[in-house]
Design an enzyme around this catalytic site. Structure first.
Site, PDB file in Angstrom:
ATOM      1  N   HIS A   1      -5.563   3.676   3.833  1.00  0.00           N
ATOM      2  CA  HIS A   1      -6.039   4.229   2.577  1.00  0.00           C
ATOM      3  C   HIS A   1      -5.379   3.495   1.422  1.00  0.00           C
ATOM      4  O   HIS A   1      -4.225   3.091   1.536  1.00  0.00           O
ATOM      5  CB  HIS A   1      -5.728   5.731   2.490  1.00  0.00           C
ATOM      6  CG  HIS A   1      -6.602   6.437   1.522  1.00  0.00           C
ATOM      7  ND1 HIS A   1      -6.334   6.482   0.179  1.00  0.00           N
ATOM      8  CD2 HIS A   1      -7.788   7.077   1.687  1.00  0.00           C
ATOM      9  CE1 HIS A   1      -7.301   7.146  -0.423  1.00  0.00           C
ATOM     10  NE2 HIS A   1      -8.193   7.505   0.464  1.00  0.00           N
TER      11      HIS A   1
ATOM     12  N   ASP B   1     -12.107  10.043   7.373  1.00  0.00           N
ATOM     13  CA  ASP B   1     -13.266   9.626   8.176  1.00  0.00           C
ATOM     14  C   ASP B   1     -12.997   9.575   9.677  1.00  0.00           C
ATOM     15  O   ASP B   1     -13.922   9.336  10.449  1.00  0.00           O
ATOM     16  CB  ASP B   1     -13.757   8.254   7.691  1.00  0.00           C
ATOM     17  CG  ASP B   1     -14.375   8.334   6.309  1.00  0.00           C
ATOM     18  OD1 ASP B   1     -15.121   9.297   6.066  1.00  0.00           O
ATOM     19  OD2 ASP B   1     -14.096   7.458   5.475  1.00  0.00           O
TER      20      ASP B   1
HETATM   21  N1  CMC Z   1      -7.373  -1.666   9.955  1.00  0.00           N
HETATM   22  C1  CMC Z   1      -6.600  -2.748  10.072  1.00  0.00           C
HETATM   23  N2  CMC Z   1      -5.724  -3.104   9.127  1.00  0.00           N
HETATM   24  C2  CMC Z   1      -5.650  -2.356   8.032  1.00  0.00           C
HETATM   25  C3  CMC Z   1      -6.442  -1.234   7.849  1.00  0.00           C
HETATM   26  C4  CMC Z   1      -7.332  -0.895   8.874  1.00  0.00           C
HETATM   27  N3  CMC Z   1      -8.105   0.175   8.757  1.00  0.00           N
HETATM   28  N4  CMC Z   1      -6.151  -0.679   6.670  1.00  0.00           N
HETATM   29  C5  CMC Z   1      -5.198  -1.440   6.116  1.00  0.00           C
HETATM   30  N5  CMC Z   1      -4.890  -2.459   6.950  1.00  0.00           N
HETATM   31  C6  CMC Z   1      -3.888  -3.494   6.740  1.00  0.00           C
HETATM   32  C7  CMC Z   1      -4.558  -4.743   6.179  1.00  0.00           C
HETATM   33  O1  CMC Z   1      -4.919  -5.639   7.182  1.00  0.00           O
HETATM   34  C8  CMC Z   1      -3.486  -5.283   5.295  1.00  0.00           C
HETATM   35  O2  CMC Z   1      -2.524  -5.950   6.056  1.00  0.00           O
HETATM   36  P1  CMC Z   1      -1.826  -7.287   5.535  1.00  0.00           P
HETATM   37  O3  CMC Z   1      -1.102  -6.880   4.296  1.00  0.00           O
HETATM   38  O4  CMC Z   1      -0.947  -7.660   6.668  1.00  0.00           O
HETATM   39  O5  CMC Z   1      -2.933  -8.242   5.264  1.00  0.00           O
HETATM   40  C9  CMC Z   1      -2.809  -4.043   4.741  1.00  0.00           C
HETATM   41  O6  CMC Z   1      -2.995  -3.032   5.731  1.00  0.00           O
HETATM   42  C10 CMC Z   1      -3.397  -3.583   3.427  1.00  0.00           C
HETATM   43  O7  CMC Z   1      -4.794  -3.471   3.610  1.00  0.00           O
HETATM   44  P2  CMC Z   1      -5.878  -3.609   2.486  1.00  0.00           P
HETATM   45  O8  CMC Z   1      -7.205  -3.814   3.111  1.00  0.00           O
HETATM   46  O9  CMC Z   1      -5.429  -4.621   1.467  1.00  0.00           O
HETATM   47  O10 CMC Z   1      -5.789  -2.183   1.840  1.00  0.00           O
HETATM   48  P3  CMC Z   1      -6.781  -1.591   0.819  1.00  0.00           P
HETATM   49  O11 CMC Z   1      -6.028  -0.604   0.024  1.00  0.00           O
HETATM   50  O12 CMC Z   1      -7.497  -2.658   0.075  1.00  0.00           O
HETATM   51  O13 CMC Z   1      -7.850  -0.905   1.753  1.00  0.00           O
HETATM   52  C11 CMC Z   1      -9.081   0.595   3.020  1.00  0.00           C
HETATM   53  C12 CMC Z   1      -7.999   0.442   1.958  1.00  0.00           C
HETATM   54  C13 CMC Z   1      -9.424   2.065   3.128  1.00  0.00           C
HETATM   55  C14 CMC Z   1     -10.333  -0.163   2.556  1.00  0.00           C
HETATM   56  C15 CMC Z   1      -8.593   0.034   4.351  1.00  0.00           C
HETATM   57  O14 CMC Z   1      -7.489   0.787   4.797  1.00  0.00           O
HETATM   58  C16 CMC Z   1      -9.689  -0.001   5.404  1.00  0.00           C
HETATM   59  O15 CMC Z   1     -10.461  -0.976   5.453  1.00  0.00           O
HETATM   60  N6  CMC Z   1      -9.789   1.055   6.248  1.00  0.00           N
HETATM   61  C17 CMC Z   1     -10.880   1.109   7.221  1.00  0.00           C
HETATM   62  C18 CMC Z   1     -12.135   1.661   6.575  1.00  0.00           C
HETATM   63  C19 CMC Z   1     -12.002   3.135   6.293  1.00  0.00           C
HETATM   64  O16 CMC Z   1     -11.590   3.906   7.147  1.00  0.00           O
HETATM   65  N7  CMC Z   1     -12.407   3.530   5.080  1.00  0.00           N
HETATM   66  C20 CMC Z   1     -12.353   4.915   4.639  1.00  0.00           C
HETATM   67  C21 CMC Z   1     -11.337   5.102   3.596  1.00  0.00           C
HETATM   68  S1  CMC Z   1     -10.862   6.781   3.223  1.00  0.00           S
HETATM   69  C22 CMC Z   1     -12.236   7.720   2.871  1.00  0.00           C
HETATM   70  C23 CMC Z   1     -13.345   7.104   2.174  1.00  0.00           C
HETATM   71  O17 CMC Z   1     -13.180   6.499   1.130  1.00  0.00           O
HETATM   72  O18 CMC Z   1     -14.458   7.208   2.674  1.00  0.00           O
END
Ligand code: CMC
Length: 384
Positions: A270, A321
């Site tokens: 998140h 989710d």
């Molecule tokens: N799976 C694998 N790695 C992850 C994930 C994940 N779900 N979430 C974060 N990371 C890692 C990412 O690879 C990165 O690592 P590094 O710094 O080594 O490159 C680090 O954690 C930061 O990730 P980010 O993508 O830069 O974080 P963000 O704040 O931009 O993304 C997120 C937030 C929700 C998009 C992401 O956690 C994600 O893609 N989650 C999976 C999709 C998901 O479940 N979305 C629903 C979110 S909550 C409810 C909603 O909005 O619907």
């Protein structure tokens, strides 16, 4: 000073607007370190335990808990057939779409079309926006259920004004009154998804509202942003993962391989929470209770194993989710309806934010830092 890349005054912030505070708001508060979520000051844990979706909608729109009289009038407005029913021309339009059209495409298109039939369409006053918000919140479940029936070659089921929004939706989907546990679970799921501060879809809705556009347009913007798998689309992706894993005994090996392959793990992580999303525990409990009722705990067992392995190895935690789809699946709902269901709840938050934005509006118009060419010379087509 001339507005060129060379003398840019733009202060670059983190990618994806991370940590950027773009507005004040009185609607929703998240403490990402403590895993707390408040709507209008009320802990979502208390609302999930004691409130109803209808009351939560009132709270989000009006900023206070309703009196008995206020709640009765609000529930009556939200349940009235006049609020819930779809124009017959819209139903006729739905029948024209290819049956493979996804429910999110139908929702996005249907909400846009609904504004053409709305008596307050071109009135952006607070009173008219509230009336439109009542209709939108009441109509979204009818639209989602109608498409489910039409794409399966069945007639839509008319809304039942005696049922609350959650039970009526399940009734319109199946033609049968839901079990008390299914209706209660669905109601709590709606409460838990109703708002979440400046998430991507709410921000999109506010950007649209800030041009002094109308609430239908803002909700369409919200639906478009919610559809993506990094946001609301993740709940559907989680169940597709569960379907690939199939057997709880294979879950650990499957997820370890996915982590080794550096896959993005849906339902985890998140932007704001650094601990487990406070909504996940409720959905885990509800999915477990429903799984027990249908004597199939395999989805929850798979998700529990996956969650344990991901948390231990990557220190990223379940979000809202992860478990919602397991609960909806136990109610017999199709996987591609999970994100439209999210929208059926979040419309309460989007509309609350439109009301707040219009109440103290300024156009939302950020800058980019231009990093492209600045001295390009136009070459006539004949010389290229
Ligand atoms: N799976 C694998 N790695 C992850 C994930 C994940 N779900 N979430 C974060 N990371 C890692 C990412 O690879 C990165 O690592 P590094 O710094 O080594 O490159 C680090 O954690 C930061 O990730 P980010 O993508 O830069 O974080 P963000 O704040 O931009 O993304 C997120 C937030 C929700 C998009 C992401 O956690 C994600 O893609 N989650 C999976 C999709 C998901 O479940 N979305 C629903 C979110 S909550 C409810 C909603 O909005 O619907």
């Amino acid at each position: 000073m001339a507005d060129t890349a060379a003398n840019s005054q733009v202060n670059l912030i983190k990618a994806g607007l991370e940590d950027a505070v773009v507005s004040t708001s009185e609607i929703c508060f998240i403490d990402g370190h403590k895993g707390r979520l408040l709507y209008r000051g009320f802990d979502v844990d208390d609302l999930a335990a004691q409130s109803t979706f209808e009351e939560t909608v009132y709270l989000l729109w009006h900023g206070h808990l309703p009196t008995k009289k206020e709640l009765a009038a609000h529930v009556k407005a939200l349940s009235a057939t006049a609020s819930r029913r779809l124009p017959s021309k819209l139903i006729a339009m739905l029948r024209q779409f290819p049956k493979k059209t996804t429910p999110m495409e139908i929702l996005r298109t249907g909400v846009s079309a609904l504004s053409a039939f709305d008596p307050d369409a071109d009135d952006n006053s607070r009173e008219a926006t509230l009336r439109k918000s009542v209709r939108l919140t009441a109509q979204l479940p009818t639209l989602v259920a109608a498409w489910e029936r039409i794409r399966r070659g069945r007639p839509p089921v008319a809304p039942n004004p005696k049922l609350n929004l959650a039970a009526n939706f399940l009734y319109m989907m199946t033609g049968k009154k839901p079990t008390p546990l299914a209706a209660k679970t669905f109601d709590v799921a709606l409460i838990l998804h109703a708002d979440h501060e400046f998430n991507a879809s709410t921000f999109a809705a506010r950007v649209t509202a800030a041009t002094l556009s109308d609430v239908h347009s803002a909700v369409v913007s919200g639906i478009g942003a919610l559809k993506g798998p990094l946001h609301g689309g993740a709940n559907e992706q989680v169940m597709l993962m569960v379907d690939k894993i199939k057997d709880p005994a294979k879950a650990e090996g499957w997820i370890k391989k996915a982590m080794a392959d550096k896959a993005r793990l849906m339902g985890f992580g998140h932007r704001v929470y650094r601990v487990e999303d406070p909504r996940a525990k409720h959905l885990r409990r509800l999915a477990t209770e429903l799984g027990e009722q249908i004597d199939n705990l395999s989805y929850v067992e798979i998700l529990n194993t996956v969650a344990k392995a991901v948390t231990a190895e990557k220190h990223i935690y379940p979000n809202v989710d992860l478990y919602s789809g397991a609960a909806y699946r136990a109610m017999g709902i199709s996987t591609d309806q999970f994100t439209p269901i999210f929208a059926m709840s979040r419309v309460a938050g989007w509309t609350a934010h439109v009301l707040e934005q219009h109440g103290n509006n300024r156009l939302i118009r950020p800058r980019s830092e231009y990093i492209g060419a600045t001295e390009a010379r136009y070459v006539p087509l004949s010389e290229r």
